[in-house]
Scaffold this active site. Sequence first.
Site, PDB file in Angstrom:
ATOM      1  N   ALA A  61      -6.685  13.678 -45.092  1.00 18.46           N
ATOM      2  CA  ALA A  61      -7.571  14.657 -45.721  1.00 18.46           C
ATOM      3  C   ALA A  61      -7.546  15.950 -44.912  1.00 18.46           C
ATOM      4  O   ALA A  61      -7.237  15.965 -43.730  1.00 18.46           O
ATOM      5  CB  ALA A  61      -8.982  14.112 -45.789  1.00 18.46           C
ATOM      6  N   GLY A  62      -7.896  17.036 -45.596  1.00 20.94           N
ATOM      7  CA  GLY A  62      -7.937  18.337 -44.951  1.00 20.94           C
ATOM      8  C   GLY A  62      -6.858  19.269 -45.440  1.00 20.94           C
ATOM      9  O   GLY A  62      -7.028  20.485 -45.412  1.00 20.94           O
ATOM     10  N   ASP A  64      -5.082  18.923 -48.720  1.00 17.86           N
ATOM     11  CA  ASP A  64      -5.320  19.165 -50.147  1.00 17.86           C
ATOM     12  C   ASP A  64      -6.814  19.008 -50.429  1.00 17.86           C
ATOM     13  O   ASP A  64      -7.256  18.034 -51.031  1.00 17.86           O
ATOM     14  CB  ASP A  64      -4.487  18.181 -50.978  1.00 17.86           C
ATOM     15  CG  ASP A  64      -4.529  18.491 -52.462  1.00 17.86           C
ATOM     16  OD1 ASP A  64      -5.053  19.557 -52.846  1.00 17.86           O
ATOM     17  OD2 ASP A  64      -4.037  17.652 -53.240  1.00 17.86           O
ATOM     18  N   THR A  85     -11.819  17.198 -47.720  1.00 19.98           N
ATOM     19  CA  THR A  85     -13.157  16.722 -48.005  1.00 19.98           C
ATOM     20  C   THR A  85     -13.777  17.559 -49.136  1.00 19.98           C
ATOM     21  O   THR A  85     -13.709  18.781 -49.137  1.00 19.98           O
ATOM     22  CB  THR A  85     -14.047  16.798 -46.752  1.00 19.98           C
ATOM     23  OG1 THR A  85     -13.488  15.940 -45.749  1.00 19.98           O
ATOM     24  CG2 THR A  85     -15.474  16.413 -47.024  1.00 19.98           C
ATOM     25  N   ASN A 110      -9.301  23.968 -35.727  1.00 21.93           N
ATOM     26  CA  ASN A 110      -9.916  24.530 -36.943  1.00 21.93           C
ATOM     27  C   ASN A 110     -11.425  24.376 -36.867  1.00 21.93           C
ATOM     28  O   ASN A 110     -11.948  23.436 -36.273  1.00 21.93           O
ATOM     29  CB  ASN A 110      -9.343  23.847 -38.199  1.00 21.93           C
ATOM     30  CG  ASN A 110     -10.176  22.664 -38.651  1.00 21.93           C
ATOM     31  OD1 ASN A 110     -11.218  22.811 -39.290  1.00 21.93           O
ATOM     32  ND2 ASN A 110      -9.729  21.460 -38.282  1.00 21.93           N
ATOM     33  N   ARG A 111     -12.109  25.333 -37.477  1.00 21.11           N
ATOM     34  CA  ARG A 111     -13.561  25.243 -37.663  1.00 21.11           C
ATOM     35  C   ARG A 111     -13.886  25.672 -39.100  1.00 21.11           C
ATOM     36  O   ARG A 111     -14.740  26.516 -39.352  1.00 21.11           O
ATOM     37  CB  ARG A 111     -14.301  26.087 -36.627  1.00 21.11           C
ATOM     38  CG  ARG A 111     -13.851  27.518 -36.450  1.00 21.11           C
ATOM     39  CD  ARG A 111     -14.789  28.270 -35.503  1.00 21.11           C
ATOM     40  NE  ARG A 111     -14.404  29.665 -35.315  1.00 21.11           N
ATOM     41  CZ  ARG A 111     -13.709  30.117 -34.271  1.00 21.11           C
ATOM     42  NH1 ARG A 111     -13.296  29.287 -33.329  1.00 21.11           N
ATOM     43  NH2 ARG A 111     -13.418  31.399 -34.182  1.00 21.11           N
ATOM     44  N   PHE A 114     -15.750  22.365 -44.067  1.00 21.78           N
ATOM     45  CA  PHE A 114     -15.778  21.791 -45.421  1.00 21.78           C
ATOM     46  C   PHE A 114     -15.699  22.870 -46.505  1.00 21.78           C
ATOM     47  O   PHE A 114     -16.442  22.835 -47.502  1.00 21.78           O
ATOM     48  CB  PHE A 114     -17.024  20.938 -45.648  1.00 21.78           C
ATOM     49  CG  PHE A 114     -17.029  19.599 -44.965  1.00 21.78           C
ATOM     50  CD1 PHE A 114     -15.917  19.101 -44.301  1.00 21.78           C
ATOM     51  CD2 PHE A 114     -18.176  18.809 -44.997  1.00 21.78           C
ATOM     52  CE1 PHE A 114     -15.940  17.855 -43.684  1.00 21.78           C
ATOM     53  CE2 PHE A 114     -18.216  17.555 -44.384  1.00 21.78           C
ATOM     54  CZ  PHE A 114     -17.097  17.079 -43.724  1.00 21.78           C
ATOM     55  N   ASN A 139     -11.818  11.930 -50.120  1.00 23.47           N
ATOM     56  CA  ASN A 139     -12.654  12.058 -48.938  1.00 23.47           C
ATOM     57  C   ASN A 139     -13.895  12.873 -49.311  1.00 23.47           C
ATOM     58  O   ASN A 139     -13.780  14.004 -49.770  1.00 23.47           O
ATOM     59  CB  ASN A 139     -11.833  12.754 -47.847  1.00 23.47           C
ATOM     60  CG  ASN A 139     -12.549  12.859 -46.515  1.00 23.47           C
ATOM     61  OD1 ASN A 139     -13.613  13.440 -46.414  1.00 23.47           O
ATOM     62  ND2 ASN A 139     -11.920  12.318 -45.478  1.00 23.47           N
ATOM     63  N   SER A 173     -16.552  15.290 -38.960  1.00 23.83           N
ATOM     64  CA  SER A 173     -16.093  16.650 -38.710  1.00 23.83           C
ATOM     65  C   SER A 173     -17.020  17.316 -37.706  1.00 23.83           C
ATOM     66  O   SER A 173     -18.248  17.229 -37.830  1.00 23.83           O
ATOM     67  CB  SER A 173     -16.085  17.462 -40.000  1.00 23.83           C
ATOM     68  OG  SER A 173     -15.884  18.839 -39.711  1.00 23.83           O
ATOM     69  N   ASN A 175     -17.394  20.485 -37.463  1.00 22.70           N
ATOM     70  CA  ASN A 175     -17.593  21.864 -37.915  1.00 22.70           C
ATOM     71  C   ASN A 175     -18.765  22.052 -38.872  1.00 22.70           C
ATOM     72  O   ASN A 175     -18.989  23.155 -39.361  1.00 22.70           O
ATOM     73  CB  ASN A 175     -16.299  22.374 -38.556  1.00 22.70           C
ATOM     74  CG  ASN A 175     -15.149  22.340 -37.578  1.00 22.70           C
ATOM     75  OD1 ASN A 175     -15.298  22.721 -36.416  1.00 22.70           O
ATOM     76  ND2 ASN A 175     -13.991  21.853 -38.032  1.00 22.70           N
ATOM     77  N   THR A 176     -19.498  20.993 -39.164  1.00 23.98           N
ATOM     78  CA  THR A 176     -20.746  21.074 -39.925  1.00 23.98           C
ATOM     79  C   THR A 176     -21.866  20.644 -38.993  1.00 23.98           C
ATOM     80  O   THR A 176     -21.893  19.488 -38.561  1.00 23.98           O
ATOM     81  CB  THR A 176     -20.712  20.153 -41.166  1.00 23.98           C
ATOM     82  OG1 THR A 176     -19.682  20.590 -42.052  1.00 23.98           O
ATOM     83  CG2 THR A 176     -22.043  20.181 -41.892  1.00 23.98           C
ATOM     84  N   LYS A 211     -14.763   7.396 -41.840  1.00 27.18           N
ATOM     85  CA  LYS A 211     -13.935   8.164 -40.913  1.00 27.18           C
ATOM     86  C   LYS A 211     -14.778   8.573 -39.715  1.00 27.18           C
ATOM     87  O   LYS A 211     -15.816   9.213 -39.863  1.00 27.18           O
ATOM     88  CB  LYS A 211     -13.356   9.400 -41.596  1.00 27.18           C
ATOM     89  CG  LYS A 211     -12.312  10.121 -40.734  1.00 27.18           C
ATOM     90  CD  LYS A 211     -11.491  11.106 -41.541  1.00 27.18           C
ATOM     91  CE  LYS A 211     -10.355  11.691 -40.710  1.00 27.18           C
ATOM     92  NZ  LYS A 211      -9.473  12.564 -41.520  1.00 27.18           N
ATOM     93  N   ASN A 240     -10.938  11.551 -36.714  1.00 25.36           N
ATOM     94  CA  ASN A 240     -10.982  12.964 -37.059  1.00 25.36           C
ATOM     95  C   ASN A 240     -10.531  13.790 -35.853  1.00 25.36           C
ATOM     96  O   ASN A 240     -10.017  13.252 -34.874  1.00 25.36           O
ATOM     97  CB  ASN A 240     -12.411  13.344 -37.469  1.00 25.36           C
ATOM     98  CG  ASN A 240     -12.452  14.419 -38.542  1.00 25.36           C
ATOM     99  OD1 ASN A 240     -11.743  15.411 -38.455  1.00 25.36           O
ATOM    100  ND2 ASN A 240     -13.293  14.236 -39.546  1.00 25.36           N
ATOM    101  N   GLY A 262      -3.371  17.339 -33.832  1.00 25.32           N
ATOM    102  CA  GLY A 262      -1.981  17.454 -33.437  1.00 25.32           C
ATOM    103  C   GLY A 262      -1.638  16.568 -32.254  1.00 25.32           C
ATOM    104  O   GLY A 262      -2.381  15.643 -31.890  1.00 25.32           O
TER     105      GLY A 262
END
Length: 359
Positions: A61-62, A64, A85, A110-111, A114, A139, A173, A175-176, A211, A240, A262
């Site tokens: 996920a992430g 598409d 997501t 990345n940040r 969502f 997701n 994640s 980032n939320t 996840k 994640n 990565g």
Amino acid sequence: MSVLDRLGQKLLFTFDPETAHGMSIAALRCGLPVGARATHDARLKVTVCGLDFPNPLGMAAGYDKNAEVPDALLGLGFGFAEVGTVTPLPQAGNPKPRIFRLTADEAVINRLGFNNEGHAAAEKRLTARKGRGGIVGVNIGANKDSADRIGDYERGVARFAPYASYLTVNISSPNTPGLRNMQAREQLGELLSRVVAARAAATAQPPVFLKIAPDLLEAELKDIAAEVTEKRIDGVIVSNTTISRPGLRSGDAARETGGLSGRPLFERSTIVLARMRKLLGPELAIIGVGGVDSTDAALEKIRAGADLVQLYTSMIYAGPALPGRIVAGMARFAKTGRFRSIRDLRDSHLDQWASKPLS
């Protein structure tokens, strides 16, 4: 990488990462790039949660986020693809810039937060592809400003159960704000209970995966394993992105906030994978994610306890032919090693990975 892949990468790297990502989605919508001839080998088939995967490699996920190109991804050689997501309402995500290439580390920070077009847009696309075959997971997440985040997951289950081969509950994640707090046992128990009830009430009952983050401590992993087992969740995705910065060489970009993915994630995520396998036992499904950039890396995730593996970031650096190369390499490995099934490899390095320190 082929010469064509190198040229394509060079072109995309002249654009900022988010623009390049959009261009790659557009190319797949148009039927480009064309994947290599798919590798079909019975030894690579894996049955997990009642689903028959043609090979164990999936797109994470992430990539598409809006379910625009799952079939094109399957055409690149993946055995399955996970979209999202997806949150109930569309949201723009965090301010730009919010994706940073760490080229020297073959990594990304990345940040995004969502960013996606919401349930309705994804449902429309998944409705259009219904009946095409292929394993496509969805997701699901919660909106940043939601007054009832668990309710957002219930809505995701109800909406996508008819279309998803499986569902992934993403609470990991970084980032939320506050999302990862839902991994704490009390909140997690309520979340999983309500998700399971929502699935029971839905018109279809696909498997549900949880996840998790790679930054969890042993006690937290034990709590998660206990709740997953008690609530009868079908499996866990490990992991994640990480908020740690393990020995990066990429200068200023490495100091950006957000989740790191990565190659540098491989070690930590594989240790957490093995420890989760020890906690969950041999029966529950685990998907291993983090730093998969080669056949050897994918096989090592399986040795550490994964039934299936996923990648994303490595395609940024290795090109769209990567999944085909990995799957072909898996087939050669199975043939050379005279394995009846690639699954026979699972857990062969479990103790080795589980004994490594988390720090």
